[in-house]
Design a protein around this motif. Sequence first.
Motif, PDB file in Angstrom:
ATOM      1  N   TYR A   1       3.128  10.614  -6.618  1.00 54.12           N
ATOM      2  CA  TYR A   1       4.333  10.964  -7.569  1.00 54.12           C
ATOM      3  C   TYR A   1       3.467  11.372  -9.253  1.00 54.12           C
ATOM      4  CZ  TYR A   1       8.363  11.485 -10.682  1.00 54.12           C
ATOM      5  OH  TYR A   1       9.240  11.937 -11.480  1.00 54.12           O
ATOM      6  N   VAL A   2       2.952  10.321  -9.542  1.00 54.86           N
ATOM      7  CA  VAL A   2       2.089  10.215 -11.046  1.00 54.86           C
ATOM      8  C   VAL A   2       1.311  11.787 -10.811  1.00 54.86           C
ATOM      9  CG1 VAL A   2       0.565   9.265 -12.452  1.00 54.86           C
ATOM     10  CG2 VAL A   2       2.590   7.852 -11.483  1.00 54.86           C
ATOM     11  N   ALA A   3       0.527  11.820  -9.978  1.00 53.17           N
ATOM     12  CA  ALA A   3      -0.535  12.850  -9.754  1.00 53.17           C
ATOM     13  C   ALA A   3       0.374  14.300 -10.009  1.00 53.17           C
ATOM     14  CB  ALA A   3      -1.229  12.935  -8.592  1.00 53.17           C
ATOM     15  N   TYR A   4       1.373  14.275  -9.435  1.00 56.30           N
ATOM     16  CA  TYR A   4       2.264  15.675  -9.370  1.00 56.30           C
ATOM     17  C   TYR A   4       2.848  15.992 -10.658  1.00 56.30           C
ATOM     18  CZ  TYR A   4       6.533  18.269  -8.568  1.00 56.30           C
ATOM     19  OH  TYR A   4       7.499  19.434  -8.648  1.00 56.30           O
ATOM     20  N   VAL A   5       3.239  14.850 -11.342  1.00 55.25           N
ATOM     21  CA  VAL A   5       4.022  14.900 -12.492  1.00 55.25           C
ATOM     22  C   VAL A   5       2.674  15.112 -13.672  1.00 55.25           C
ATOM     23  CG1 VAL A   5       5.037  13.873 -14.477  1.00 55.25           C
ATOM     24  CG2 VAL A   5       5.812  13.551 -12.305  1.00 55.25           C
ATOM     25  N   VAL A   6       1.703  14.656 -13.526  1.00 57.59           N
ATOM     26  CA  VAL A   6       0.575  14.624 -14.659  1.00 57.59           C
ATOM     27  C   VAL A   6       0.048  16.180 -14.341  1.00 57.59           C
ATOM     28  CG1 VAL A   6      -1.922  14.032 -15.233  1.00 57.59           C
ATOM     29  CG2 VAL A   6      -0.079  12.326 -14.712  1.00 57.59           C
ATOM     30  N   THR A   7      -0.247  16.531 -12.927  1.00 66.52           N
ATOM     31  CA  THR A   7      -0.705  18.075 -12.792  1.00 66.52           C
ATOM     32  C   THR A   7       0.275  19.037 -13.216  1.00 66.52           C
ATOM     33  OG1 THR A   7      -1.884  17.090 -10.854  1.00 66.52           O
ATOM     34  CG2 THR A   7      -1.695  19.460 -11.047  1.00 66.52           C
TER      35      THR A   7
ATOM     36  N   PRO B   1       0.806  -1.399   0.023  1.00 62.09           N
ATOM     37  CA  PRO B   1      -0.076   0.121   0.038  1.00 62.09           C
ATOM     38  C   PRO B   1       0.954   1.291  -0.095  1.00 62.09           C
ATOM     39  CG  PRO B   1      -0.619  -1.591   1.679  1.00 62.09           C
ATOM     40  CD  PRO B   1       0.520  -1.929   1.200  1.00 62.09           C
ATOM     41  N   ALA B   2       1.997   1.306   0.540  1.00 66.67           N
ATOM     42  CA  ALA B   2       2.768   2.532   0.681  1.00 66.67           C
ATOM     43  C   ALA B   2       3.419   2.712  -0.750  1.00 66.67           C
ATOM     44  CB  ALA B   2       3.993   2.213   1.744  1.00 66.67           C
ATOM     45  N   VAL B   3       3.906   1.786  -1.493  1.00 66.46           N
ATOM     46  CA  VAL B   3       4.447   2.253  -2.957  1.00 66.46           C
ATOM     47  C   VAL B   3       3.301   2.486  -3.632  1.00 66.46           C
ATOM     48  CG1 VAL B   3       5.372   0.765  -4.631  1.00 66.46           C
ATOM     49  CG2 VAL B   3       6.157   0.412  -2.677  1.00 66.46           C
ATOM     50  N   VAL B   4       1.954   1.985  -3.439  1.00 66.96           N
ATOM     51  CA  VAL B   4       0.985   2.325  -4.434  1.00 66.96           C
ATOM     52  C   VAL B   4       0.585   3.694  -4.154  1.00 66.96           C
ATOM     53  CG1 VAL B   4      -1.586   1.981  -4.720  1.00 66.96           C
ATOM     54  CG2 VAL B   4      -0.052  -0.113  -4.720  1.00 66.96           C
ATOM     55  N   VAL B   5       0.462   4.118  -2.754  1.00 60.69           N
ATOM     56  CA  VAL B   5       0.052   5.626  -2.489  1.00 60.69           C
ATOM     57  C   VAL B   5       1.218   6.606  -2.812  1.00 60.69           C
ATOM     58  CG1 VAL B   5      -0.127   7.052  -0.492  1.00 60.69           C
ATOM     59  CG2 VAL B   5      -1.432   4.898  -0.575  1.00 60.69           C
ATOM     60  N   PHE B   6       2.439   6.038  -2.684  1.00 60.06           N
ATOM     61  CA  PHE B   6       3.690   7.120  -3.112  1.00 60.06           C
ATOM     62  C   PHE B   6       3.540   7.151  -4.673  1.00 60.06           C
ATOM     63  CE2 PHE B   6       7.855   8.400  -3.943  1.00 60.06           C
ATOM     64  CZ  PHE B   6       8.013   9.555  -2.970  1.00 60.06           C
ATOM     65  N   CYS B   7       3.694   6.141  -5.232  1.00 57.52           N
ATOM     66  CA  CYS B   7       3.501   6.229  -6.887  1.00 57.52           C
ATOM     67  C   CYS B   7       2.437   6.975  -7.413  1.00 57.52           C
ATOM     68  CB  CYS B   7       3.582   4.949  -7.322  1.00 57.52           C
ATOM     69  SG  CYS B   7       5.288   4.219  -7.059  1.00 57.52           S
ATOM     70  N   ALA B   8       1.193   6.839  -6.794  1.00 54.97           N
ATOM     71  CA  ALA B   8       0.006   7.457  -7.024  1.00 54.97           C
ATOM     72  C   ALA B   8       0.298   9.025  -6.969  1.00 54.97           C
ATOM     73  CB  ALA B   8      -1.201   7.195  -6.713  1.00 54.97           C
TER      74      ALA B   8
ATOM     75  N   ASP C   1      -1.240  26.187 -15.115  1.00 50.47           N
ATOM     76  CA  ASP C   1      -1.545  27.337 -14.538  1.00 50.47           C
ATOM     77  C   ASP C   1      -1.882  27.060 -13.165  1.00 50.47           C
ATOM     78  OD1 ASP C   1      -1.421  28.720 -16.887  1.00 50.47           O
ATOM     79  OD2 ASP C   1      -3.817  28.289 -17.662  1.00 50.47           O
ATOM     80  N   LEU C   2      -2.507  25.912 -12.810  1.00 47.26           N
ATOM     81  CA  LEU C   2      -2.744  25.404 -11.264  1.00 47.26           C
ATOM     82  C   LEU C   2      -1.482  25.661 -10.625  1.00 47.26           C
ATOM     83  CD1 LEU C   2      -4.812  24.557  -9.181  1.00 47.26           C
ATOM     84  CD2 LEU C   2      -4.067  22.290 -10.054  1.00 47.26           C
ATOM     85  N   MET C   3      -0.410  24.891 -11.168  1.00 46.08           N
ATOM     86  CA  MET C   3       0.990  24.824 -10.467  1.00 46.08           C
ATOM     87  C   MET C   3       1.750  25.921 -10.179  1.00 46.08           C
ATOM     88  SD  MET C   3       1.016  21.734  -9.646  1.00 46.08           S
ATOM     89  CE  MET C   3       2.381  20.667  -9.783  1.00 46.08           C
ATOM     90  N   ALA C   4       1.216  27.223 -11.217  1.00 50.84           N
ATOM     91  CA  ALA C   4       1.755  28.389 -11.240  1.00 50.84           C
ATOM     92  C   ALA C   4       1.110  29.317 -10.257  1.00 50.84           C
ATOM     93  CB  ALA C   4       1.815  28.923 -12.553  1.00 50.84           C
ATOM     94  N   ARG C   5       0.022  28.918  -9.669  1.00 46.21           N
ATOM     95  CA  ARG C   5      -0.886  29.831  -8.853  1.00 46.21           C
ATOM     96  C   ARG C   5      -0.020  30.089  -7.617  1.00 46.21           C
ATOM     97  NH1 ARG C   5      -6.476  27.588  -7.692  1.00 46.21           N
ATOM     98  NH2 ARG C   5      -6.524  28.295 -10.118  1.00 46.21           N
ATOM     99  N   PRO C   6       0.100  31.473  -7.313  1.00 52.47           N
ATOM    100  CA  PRO C   6       1.036  31.858  -6.082  1.00 52.47           C
ATOM    101  C   PRO C   6       0.154  31.580  -4.868  1.00 52.47           C
ATOM    102  CG  PRO C   6       0.365  33.872  -7.545  1.00 52.47           C
ATOM    103  CD  PRO C   6      -0.305  32.642  -8.089  1.00 52.47           C
ATOM    104  N   VAL C   7       0.906  31.382  -3.879  1.00 50.63           N
ATOM    105  CA  VAL C   7       0.376  30.920  -2.484  1.00 50.63           C
ATOM    106  C   VAL C   7       0.802  31.958  -1.531  1.00 50.63           C
ATOM    107  CG1 VAL C   7       0.527  29.234  -0.537  1.00 50.63           C
ATOM    108  CG2 VAL C   7       0.369  28.345  -2.756  1.00 50.63           C
TER     109      VAL C   7
END
Length: 159
Positions: A86-92, A77-84, A98-104
């Motif tokens: 990571y993939v979500a980060y790269v895909v996003t 489960p740890a590998v599945v969650v971590f890979c998901a 524009d979402l990733m460039a939104r200032p916080v």
Amino acid sequence: MSHDDPWYDALASGWGEGVGSGIGAPAAVRTPAARVAVVPAARGPEGAVPAADVYLQVQRSAAFQEVRSRYRRFVVPAVVVFCAWYVAYVVTATTAPDLMARPVAGAVNVGLLAGLGQFLTTFLLTWAYARHARLRRDRAALELRWDTQELARGLGGGS
């Protein structure tokens, strides 16, 4: 100071062990919960159990299977969650710049926080893995290690 590690003189390759080396019959493999009997292996011509058979016996024991099961129940489960994550980060990052460039706050944006979150989750996962190993597997694995060495050296009973 004495050194009580049974693996201290053990050969990593397994060479020099086997039939005729004084390997005795197995007695049992201990776990924290109970003693689990190990199925006796075929004996060589001189009545010794070959080293490979000792390791196969331990591998087939319920104690070993429990240690492996505890390992898998955490790691898969740890590998599945971590890979998901990571993939979500790269895909996003590639599909929604524009979402990733939104200032916080100031020069800090969502992409930077998500990237730093990758490092944070790596450290948290490493800590969680080490804690899980210490609390759920290390004692049983160490007992299996000692029992395996006893069986391989013939101290487990029978010789």
